[in-house]
Design a protein around this motif. Structure first.
Motif, PDB file in Angstrom:
ATOM      1  N   LEU A   1       0.847  -1.193   0.000  1.00 46.43           N
ATOM      2  CA  LEU A   1       0.000   0.000   0.000  1.00 46.43           C
ATOM      3  C   LEU A   1       0.882   1.242   0.000  1.00 46.43           C
ATOM      4  N   LYS A   2       0.444   2.246  -0.735  1.00 48.41           N
ATOM      5  CA  LYS A   2       1.213   3.492  -0.804  1.00 48.41           C
ATOM      6  C   LYS A   2       0.701   4.466   0.252  1.00 48.41           C
ATOM      7  N   ILE A   3       1.653   5.062   0.949  1.00 54.89           N
ATOM      8  CA  ILE A   3       1.323   6.013   2.006  1.00 54.89           C
ATOM      9  C   ILE A   3       1.740   7.404   1.514  1.00 54.89           C
TER      10      ILE A   3
ATOM     11  N   TYR B   1       2.620  11.929   5.348  1.00 61.03           N
ATOM     12  CA  TYR B   1       2.638  11.135   6.589  1.00 61.03           C
ATOM     13  C   TYR B   1       3.960  11.328   7.316  1.00 61.03           C
TER      14      TYR B   1
ATOM     15  N   GLY C   1       7.544   3.331   2.212  1.00 53.54           N
ATOM     16  CA  GLY C   1       6.165   3.435   2.717  1.00 53.54           C
ATOM     17  C   GLY C   1       5.955   2.692   4.017  1.00 53.54           C
TER      18      GLY C   1
ATOM     19  N   GLU D   1      -7.016   4.992   4.997  1.00 55.08           N
ATOM     20  CA  GLU D   1      -7.216   5.852   3.829  1.00 55.08           C
ATOM     21  C   GLU D   1      -6.516   5.256   2.610  1.00 55.08           C
ATOM     22  N   ALA D   2      -5.336   4.655   2.839  1.00 59.79           N
ATOM     23  CA  ALA D   2      -4.635   3.993   1.731  1.00 59.79           C
ATOM     24  C   ALA D   2      -5.450   2.800   1.223  1.00 59.79           C
TER      25      ALA D   2
ATOM     26  N   ARG E   1      -8.334   3.974  -0.896  1.00 57.73           N
ATOM     27  CA  ARG E   1      -7.979   4.369  -2.266  1.00 57.73           C
ATOM     28  C   ARG E   1      -7.958   3.127  -3.169  1.00 57.73           C
ATOM     29  N   GLU E   2      -7.459   2.012  -2.618  1.00 63.77           N
ATOM     30  CA  GLU E   2      -7.428   0.757  -3.392  1.00 63.77           C
ATOM     31  C   GLU E   2      -8.854   0.249  -3.628  1.00 63.77           C
TER      32      GLU E   2
END
Ligand code: FE2
Length: 379
Positions: free
Chosen positions: A291-293, A297, A319, A367-368, A371-372
């Motif tokens: 997962l991209k952060i 952050y 990430g 939140e990540a 998004r997915e």
């Protein structure tokens, strides 16, 4: 306090801490998959597992094939049906690839079965003794959430490569390990309002304790929510957080899982490492997707968690998330689902004292995830 009272009080303390289901840790995780030969190759290539053992038609098992992989204390088994294997065929047709067995190591598998079924656990397998020239393994099992099974494995009188019936698997392809060590925890997703039922199951049937709870005020974003309780066995070697969906503006990630897994099941397995930067660099270079952060952050994370030993830059580039509790800090990262269905994924975790689960990261993480979910059209 009189001597008698001291003795009575000590006896009460001993009784209170006596663990009726002493577990030595996770023995193995078995996945039912559509193509075990290819799944095993993926876990060797991408996650750095080594070939350990095999059972299938060539070893006298006609209905299924199982590939056993190992990395340090981690053992994964990938099993696929071949012919006339209705249990696995039905599991696959319904769930797709997923975790079927969370096998726990015990000193006495017959007693583990007695203790748990006496307390209301539903038997999956009565104690079964399996033998070969290397000794004997006793295995028993009970059902837990969804179609997931807890097996109890007693292997103290066995010196073979895995279990009786398996042969050593020598492979010409031995990719380098990635530094994955053992199962840190294993999370189950259960249905609406089912979390407390399964908390009571782990307390009553398996003697676990609820060590942490998160409600929807801890774990909610603008859109979706979930609730979670962490169950731990007596010695803390086995930890099972249990999630249920909660009402939000949009669909909870747990709901998405339940919809695509078609029921309750294992959401993620957290794998421990001593060097998360090295491990995640290796995994990423071999094609594991995380997962991209958002970069933002990292702007404020050190204000929240304080000083850490690692440089922030590689954590940011990879990430990796950071959180702190009273006992120390932890570093963690979450993969994308490892199937086409948005179901099972992996967490990689390095604990530096912290015994918690990254509560401070929930918002950024969810939140990540959303998004997915949105990209899949499931939010
Ligand atoms: Fe986790």
């Amino acid at each position: 306090m009189s001597d008698t009272n001291i003795i009575a009080s000590a006896a009460a303390t001993v009784a209170a801490v006596t663990d009726f289901l002493p577990l030595e840790g996770t023995d193995y995780v078995e996945f039912y998959v559509g193509n075990a030969k290819q799944a095993a190759h993926f876990y060797k290539t991408a996650f750095g597992f080594q070939s350990l053992a095999y059972a299938g038609p060539e070893t006298g098992v006609k209905e299924k094939a199982s590939y056993v992989l190992r990395q340090n204390e981690l053992t994964f088994v990938f099993t696929t049906p071949i012919k006339n294997c209705p249990e696995i065929e039905a599991h696959l047709a319904l769930h797709g690839d997923g975790v079927r067995m969370l096998a726990l190591r015990v000193q006495d598998a017959a007693d583990a079965w007695e203790q748990t079924t006496r307390r209301g656990g539903k038997s999956y397998m009565k104690p079964l003794k399996m033998e070969d020239a290397q000794g004997a393994v006793i295995m028993s099992g009970i059902h837990t959430y969804g179609d997931t099974i807890h097996l109890f494995i007693e292997r103290k009188n066995y010196s073979g490569v895995f279990l009786p019936g398996y042969q050593k698997w020598e492979s010409a392809y031995n990719p380098l390990p990635a530094g994955l060590l053992y199962v840190d925890h294993c999370v189950g997703n259960v249905g609406w309002n089912q979390m407390n039922k399964w908390v009571r199951f782990y307390e009553g049937v398996m003697g676990f304790r609820n060590i942490l709870s998160f409600d929807d005020t801890d774990i909610s974003t603008e859109y979706s929510a979930l609730m979670s309780k962490v169950m731990s066995n007596g010695n803390g070697f086995v930890k099972f957080p249990i999630n249920e969906p909660a009402e939000g503006k949009k669909k909870s990630q747990v709901e998405e899982y339940l919809e695509f897994y078609k029921g309750e099941g294992v959401q993620h397995v957290a794998l421990a490492t001593h060097n998360i930067i090295e491990t995640v660099s290796i995994l990423r270079s071999r094609g594991v997707e995380f997962l991209k952060i958002p970069a933002s952050y990292y702007d404020s994370v050190l204000e929240r968690v304080g000083a850490i030993d690692e440089d922030l830059l590689p954590l940011k580039e990879l990430g990796i998330l950071i959180d702190r509790d009273e006992e120390g800090y932890l570093l963690q990262i979450f993969s994308k689902p490892v199937e086409d269905r948005p179901t099972l994924f992996f967490e990689i975790i390095q604990r530096k004292g912290a015994k918690s689960f990254g509560k401070g990261n929930f918002k950024a993480l969810f939140e990540a995830l959303e998004r997915e979910q949105e990209a899949r059209g499931n939010l």
